[in-house]
Design an enzyme around this catalytic site. Sequence first.
Site, PDB file in Angstrom:
ATOM      1  N   ASP A 187      35.219  44.857  46.582  1.00 35.36           N
ATOM      2  CA  ASP A 187      35.307  44.965  45.079  1.00 35.36           C
ATOM      3  C   ASP A 187      33.918  44.773  44.529  1.00 35.36           C
ATOM      4  O   ASP A 187      33.800  43.868  43.740  1.00 35.36           O
ATOM      5  CB  ASP A 187      36.320  44.146  44.566  1.00 35.36           C
ATOM      6  CG  ASP A 187      37.710  44.124  45.111  1.00 35.36           C
ATOM      7  OD1 ASP A 187      37.882  45.319  45.768  1.00 35.36           O
ATOM      8  OD2 ASP A 187      38.302  43.085  45.367  1.00 35.36           O
TER       9      ASP A 187
ATOM     10  N   GLU B 285      43.376  51.618  38.988  1.00 40.15           N
ATOM     11  CA  GLU B 285      42.891  50.220  39.008  1.00 40.15           C
ATOM     12  C   GLU B 285      41.028  50.442  39.027  1.00 40.15           C
ATOM     13  O   GLU B 285      40.695  51.209  39.006  1.00 40.15           O
ATOM     14  CB  GLU B 285      43.273  49.259  40.125  1.00 40.15           C
ATOM     15  CG  GLU B 285      43.025  49.863  41.523  1.00 40.15           C
ATOM     16  CD  GLU B 285      43.845  49.247  42.607  1.00 40.15           C
ATOM     17  OE1 GLU B 285      44.559  48.395  42.514  1.00 40.15           O
ATOM     18  OE2 GLU B 285      43.492  49.471  43.966  1.00 40.15           O
TER      19      GLU B 285
END
Length: 503
Positions: free
Chosen positions: A21, A178
């Site tokens: 991430d 997302e």
Amino acid sequence: MSLPHQTARAANPVIPGFHPDPSICRVGEDYYLACSSFEYFPGVPLFHSRDLVHWTQIGNALDRPSQLSLPADTPSSAGIYAPTLRHHDGRFWLIVTDVHEGGGNLVVTATDPAGPWSDPVRLPGVPGIDPDLAWDEDGTCWCTVAGVAQVRIDPSTGETYGPPHQVWSGTPGAKAPEAPHLYRIGDYWYLLIAEGGTERGHGVSIARGRTPSGPFEPCPANPVLTHRSTDRPVQNTGHADLVQAPDGSWWMVLLGVRPRGGTPGWHVLGRETFLAPVTWEDGWPVVGEPTLDLPALPWPLVPGPAAEQRDDFDLGELRPYWISLRDRPAEHCTTKERPGWLTLRARGGSLDEPDVIFTGRRQQHPSCRALTLVDPAEGRGGLAVRLDERHHYAIEASGTEVRVIARAGDLRTVVATRPAAAGPLVLAVTVTDPPLPHEPRTGPDVVSLGVEEPDGTFTALAGLDGRYLSTEVAGGFTGRVLGMYAAAGTVHFDWFDYAPLPG
């Protein structure tokens, strides 16, 4: 001793091992990057680079209990998810989700990304995960979260202005929109997202609009990056962030995995940080391949300091790459009790327990070895390869015995034992390629656990299939961590040595 110096060539992953991430920002000639940390403490590792290829960890954003308090019942792969790192108005801003009950979204700030970072400002009006921060021309701050929903906030106070509202749903039929990031580039606001799930179907898509809240027009070439249904060595590509270099070129950092072995392929290092070049055509980004060998970059590479192979625990505090499970109370983990040693005092009784005292570093190479000199005279503990409470291998020493323990799901067994000589001893783990011949059921690697004899030879007590310490078997979002633990009493570790192996 140092690890082999980082080479002056551009190779992926740029931050290997469990560093998922990624979020990036540039300030002048310097790049800064943050990653998820999940159940580990300290949280949110922070890196610095001058060339986008060579990265040095400079700290952790959440490094004090006042910033991060993960209860013992926080599940593995819960905890701290998906930060966004930005620089605005002379400060660094980091927004992130604390997934455990009572956590939620929070913001911390710093003038120096190496720290210290502020205590968190909570955002009770911002639901969901994967929060992003973006400021428009008049200083309004927009927070966009997975879903993809958006709300105006004051990041200094946590106040929200109105309820979150949906701004885009991603590609019709694609799951899990997302990881949103919002940017003003030229005449448009661009909304970059991940979709398809963080497994093999992962991808990156983008839309644009005239205002930060849309309406947003999807790119006709979406997904702008995906490796789904390919045989490329890098898979699960997604959760990306864009950055512009000082020369005007554009780049993308993203997560990906390197599956190994037969079918379905097992990745053991977790989701890693990769780099890809970006060009623009007709107002849309065109993303180049995040190959293992990147093409030449348009500037000289600037290797950072060589990573240390051995830590002698000669500092008052642990170096920033060391991570512990959920917390790190000084009474259970310290380098000050016996100078030059790491002292671990047991709390949980084994690696099966969520409150076990464990301190480790991420496995960053497909083949590697780790050694530690342990004095177990006052307790019992050892060296472990950990994925979670239900998936780990360990070599454990007491004053009388050395044993290898394997945990895979509901099965836990003592694989091998041998008597322990009096005094400190060197425990060792090696991770190597599986033996030939390979076939569709071949696992990703072999994890061998044993002892280093006084003459320096390695005696393996067990060689175990590495697939049981992989995400495809265990599930979750993390990767392997190699480290030391205490299962009973007090255990002292003189040094820890980690190095890659050929393979």
